[in-house]
Design a protein around this motif. Structure first.
Motif, PDB file in Angstrom:
ATOM      1  N   VAL A  76     -10.730   2.267  -7.766  1.00 46.65           N
ATOM      2  CA  VAL A  76      -9.601   2.664  -6.906  1.00 46.65           C
ATOM      3  C   VAL A  76      -9.921   2.455  -5.437  1.00 46.65           C
ATOM      4  N   THR A  77     -11.163   2.743  -5.022  1.00 45.51           N
ATOM      5  CA  THR A  77     -11.506   2.682  -3.594  1.00 45.51           C
ATOM      6  C   THR A  77     -12.163   1.362  -3.200  1.00 45.51           C
ATOM      7  N   THR A  78     -12.047   0.356  -4.036  1.00 46.33           N
ATOM      8  CA  THR A  78     -12.641  -0.943  -3.714  1.00 46.33           C
ATOM      9  C   THR A  78     -11.623  -1.832  -2.994  1.00 46.33           C
ATOM     10  N   PRO A  79     -12.099  -2.771  -2.203  1.00 45.72           N
ATOM     11  CA  PRO A  79     -11.174  -3.650  -1.458  1.00 45.72           C
ATOM     12  C   PRO A  79     -10.236  -4.433  -2.366  1.00 45.72           C
ATOM     13  N   ILE A  80     -10.673  -4.791  -3.583  1.00 45.01           N
ATOM     14  CA  ILE A  80      -9.817  -5.583  -4.466  1.00 45.01           C
ATOM     15  C   ILE A  80      -8.546  -4.843  -4.828  1.00 45.01           C
ATOM     16  N   VAL A  81      -8.596  -3.519  -4.810  1.00 45.78           N
ATOM     17  CA  VAL A  81      -7.411  -2.703  -5.102  1.00 45.78           C
ATOM     18  C   VAL A  81      -6.670  -2.353  -3.819  1.00 45.78           C
ATOM     19  N   LEU A  82      -7.396  -2.032  -2.750  1.00 43.29           N
ATOM     20  CA  LEU A  82      -6.764  -1.521  -1.538  1.00 43.29           C
ATOM     21  C   LEU A  82      -6.203  -2.621  -0.641  1.00 43.29           C
ATOM     22  N   GLN A  83      -6.793  -3.795  -0.658  1.00 43.53           N
ATOM     23  CA  GLN A  83      -6.322  -4.849   0.237  1.00 43.53           C
ATOM     24  C   GLN A  83      -4.882  -5.260  -0.044  1.00 43.53           C
ATOM     25  N   PRO A  84      -4.485  -5.423  -1.323  1.00 43.70           N
ATOM     26  CA  PRO A  84      -3.057  -5.722  -1.560  1.00 43.70           C
ATOM     27  C   PRO A  84      -2.133  -4.612  -1.082  1.00 43.70           C
ATOM     28  N   VAL A  85      -2.581  -3.347  -1.145  1.00 44.58           N
ATOM     29  CA  VAL A  85      -1.751  -2.228  -0.675  1.00 44.58           C
ATOM     30  C   VAL A  85      -1.550  -2.315   0.836  1.00 44.58           C
ATOM     31  N   ILE A  86      -2.634  -2.618   1.569  1.00 49.70           N
ATOM     32  CA  ILE A  86      -2.535  -2.738   3.025  1.00 49.70           C
ATOM     33  C   ILE A  86      -1.570  -3.855   3.407  1.00 49.70           C
ATOM     34  N   ALA A  87      -1.651  -4.963   2.667  1.00 45.83           N
ATOM     35  CA  ALA A  87      -0.758  -6.091   2.973  1.00 45.83           C
ATOM     36  C   ALA A  87       0.684  -5.763   2.623  1.00 45.83           C
ATOM     37  N   ALA A  88       0.884  -5.072   1.497  1.00 42.71           N
ATOM     38  CA  ALA A  88       2.260  -4.775   1.069  1.00 42.71           C
ATOM     39  C   ALA A  88       2.931  -3.777   2.004  1.00 42.71           C
ATOM     40  N   LEU A  89       2.190  -2.778   2.478  1.00 42.61           N
ATOM     41  CA  LEU A  89       2.783  -1.762   3.353  1.00 42.61           C
ATOM     42  C   LEU A  89       2.599  -2.079   4.826  1.00 42.61           C
ATOM     43  N   GLU A  90       1.955  -3.231   5.103  1.00 43.59           N
ATOM     44  CA  GLU A  90       1.755  -3.685   6.487  1.00 43.59           C
ATOM     45  C   GLU A  90       1.054  -2.606   7.315  1.00 43.59           C
ATOM     46  N   LEU A  91      -0.065  -2.163   6.827  1.00 44.08           N
ATOM     47  CA  LEU A  91      -0.837  -1.113   7.503  1.00 44.08           C
ATOM     48  C   LEU A  91      -1.824  -1.735   8.483  1.00 44.08           C
ATOM     49  N   ASN A  92      -2.020  -1.073   9.599  1.00 49.08           N
ATOM     50  CA  ASN A  92      -2.963  -1.538  10.614  1.00 49.08           C
ATOM     51  C   ASN A  92      -4.294  -0.818  10.427  1.00 49.08           C
ATOM     52  N   MET A  93      -4.972  -1.138   9.336  1.00 47.32           N
ATOM     53  CA  MET A  93      -6.268  -0.529   9.047  1.00 47.32           C
ATOM     54  C   MET A  93      -7.035  -1.418   8.091  1.00 47.32           C
TER      55      MET A  93
END
Length: 488
Positions: A76-93
């Motif tokens: 859950v806390t790995t980049p392979i899971v979180l990176q698509p979330v950041i891109a989908a929600l357009e997060l600045n982090m």
């Protein structure tokens, strides 16, 4: 330390303990108010595998799923899971920033994964939780998918069984919990400081402290009087006060010491200066004379004499002149008041006080005083700075050691007692002075004298003309009739 010692510490330092407790509460409340509220949203994902044809396949599949759940929760806390979330929600982090706000757990013996996200925005927290569960499902499908060209499908399937609702109340800061913890920390700190301060306190505070250092009896206790410097002779200035009654109690206790002894002379001394030895000697002499005894008060402090100043007498000529043969005893002894009290001042300050007090001439004078007077009180210098009092104590019947509560250190009192014991001088008793009137070490009038409000009678029934200037009263006072005047 016993239980009553801790109770005494609480009574003595309650203000400090309360203050630190309030400081802890204020600090915790301030910390809570300065923190930004955080909201937590949670979602649940169910992990399943394709069912088998028999019981053995089902058991193996279930075991396989349980093992996989722990692995998927770590994903859950790995980049392979979180990176698509950041891109989908357009997060600045970054993925690391998002990972610090995400947690995943798998309850024991279950195939559920609970994903929780904390954020200052409750809506964003819910969106992140749902997006992460969706991203995890897609990542697992890709990882567990069979090789290309295979007709088999992935045996693992992830299904979101609970969407993350928008949280309505923050999970932090927990103001009540923080305030309670702050109060406990402040209370513990206050108690620790109070106990530490009491443990490190090396001053004599009460009778128990004295009893731990010497077996000599405590024959009196005098309460602290802020006006003592302006009215040192309290027995004369205010004969009906509780403090004056304390000196009468001291007189009574002194009469029981060495009953039958012909030597009724006492040296009044202390460990160090400013403990009230001179005022104690003067007031004790006045109270002894008020009882009808023939008393001589001798200022044997040949370094800093105070008796003549306190008694209001001329002190230019005194005992030093008698010891060197420059004056006769009858010429320098001065009567005082209307009672049988006589005062022998110190006279001129000599260069060799210790030698004069330890001379044979001084021993002859002490013997003469014991024959001519019922009681002789010597006001001597402190024991620790000089040896005068210890030398003089060898020639008299006993010594009275004055101890100032809250002023005298325990090692000073111990040193003074040792100084008297080393020369073989008997210690008749100790007198506690400057006792506080409030607090756990408060002066107990029930122990040493009368309580406040308990006098000799009604103000209107006391014959004021029967009170002498020195505070003495007739043996049988004539009662006056109480009359009432109309309109009074």
């Amino acid at each position: 330390m016993e239980l009553r010692d801790y109770i005494r510490i609480l009574r003595k330092s309650w203000l400090l303990i309360v203050l630190l407790t309030l400081v802890g509460v204020a600090a915790a409340a301030t910390f809570s108010l300065l923190q930004k509220p955080m909201y937590t949203a949670s979602t649940k994902v169910f992990v399943s595998t394709s069912s088998g044809q028999n019981v053995s396949d089902l058991a193996q599949g279930n075991s396989f799923t349980v093992q996989r759940v722990k692995t998927y929760s770590d994903l859950v806390t790995t980049p392979i899971v979180l990176q698509p979330v950041i891109a989908a929600l357009e997060l600045n982090m970054t993925s690391d920033d998002l990972a610090s706000a995400v947690s995943a757990s798998a309850p024991l013996d279950t195939t559920l994964i609970e994903i929780s996200v904390s954020n200052e925005d409750p809506v964003l927290a819910a969106d992140l939780a749902n997006a992460i569960s969706q991203s995890l499902t897609a990542v697992v499908q890709d990882i567990e998918a069979p090789e290309a060209g295979s007709e088999n499908t992935s045996p693992v399937k992830l299904t979101r069984v609970q969407d993350a609702p928008v949280p309505q109340s923050p999970v932090s800061p927990k103001v009540p919990l923080n305030v309670a913890l702050g109060a406990l920390v402040g209370l513990a700190l206050g108690l620790a400081i109070a106990v530490l301060r009491e443990t490190l306190d090396n001053r004599v505070r009460n009778e128990r402290d004295v009893a731990q250092l010497t077996d000599a009896p405590i024959i009196g206790g005098i309460a602290f009087d802020p006006k003592a410097k302006t009215r040192p002779l309290i027995v004369q200035a205010d004969p009906r006060s509780p403090r004056a009654e304390s000196f009468r109690t001291l007189r009574t206790n002194l009469s029981f010491l060495d009953i039958g002894s012909e030597d009724r002379s006492f040296v009044v001394t202390s460990s160090v200066q400013s403990e009230g030895k001179s005022t104690t000697a003067a007031n004790l002499a006045i109270s002894l004379a008020d009882s009808g005894a023939r008393v001589l008060l001798v200022d044997a402090d040949l370094r800093r004499p105070k008796v003549a100043e306190y008694m209001g007498l001329e002190g230019a000529v005194g005992i030093t002149d008698v010891l060197i043969g420059r004056a006769e005893l009858l010429d320098v002894v001065q009567p005082w008041g209307r009672s049988k009290l006589f005062v022998l001042p110190a006279g001129k300050i000599p260069p060799n006080p210790s030698e004069l007090l330890g001379s044979s001439a001084m021993a002859d004078l002490v013997a003469l005083f014991n024959r001519e007077f019922d009681a002789v009180i010597f006001d001597a210098p402190p024991l620790l700075p000089v040896t005068d009092a210890a030398i003089l104590s060898k020639s008299v019947g006993g010594s009275i050691l004055v101890v100032a509560a809250g002023h005298t250190h325990k090692n000073q009192l111990k040193g003074a007692v040792s100084a008297l014991e080393n020369v073989g001088a008997p210690i008749s008793g100790l007198v506690l002075t400057m006792l506080p009137t409030k607090g756990p070490d408060a002066y107990g009038y029930g122990r040493y004298g009368y309580a406040y409000g308990y006098g000799y009678g009604d103000e209107e029934t006391v014959d004021q003309s029967a009170v002498a200037e020195d505070g003495s009263r007739p043996a049988k006072p004539t009662p006056s009739k109480k009359t009432t005047t109309k309109g009074a």
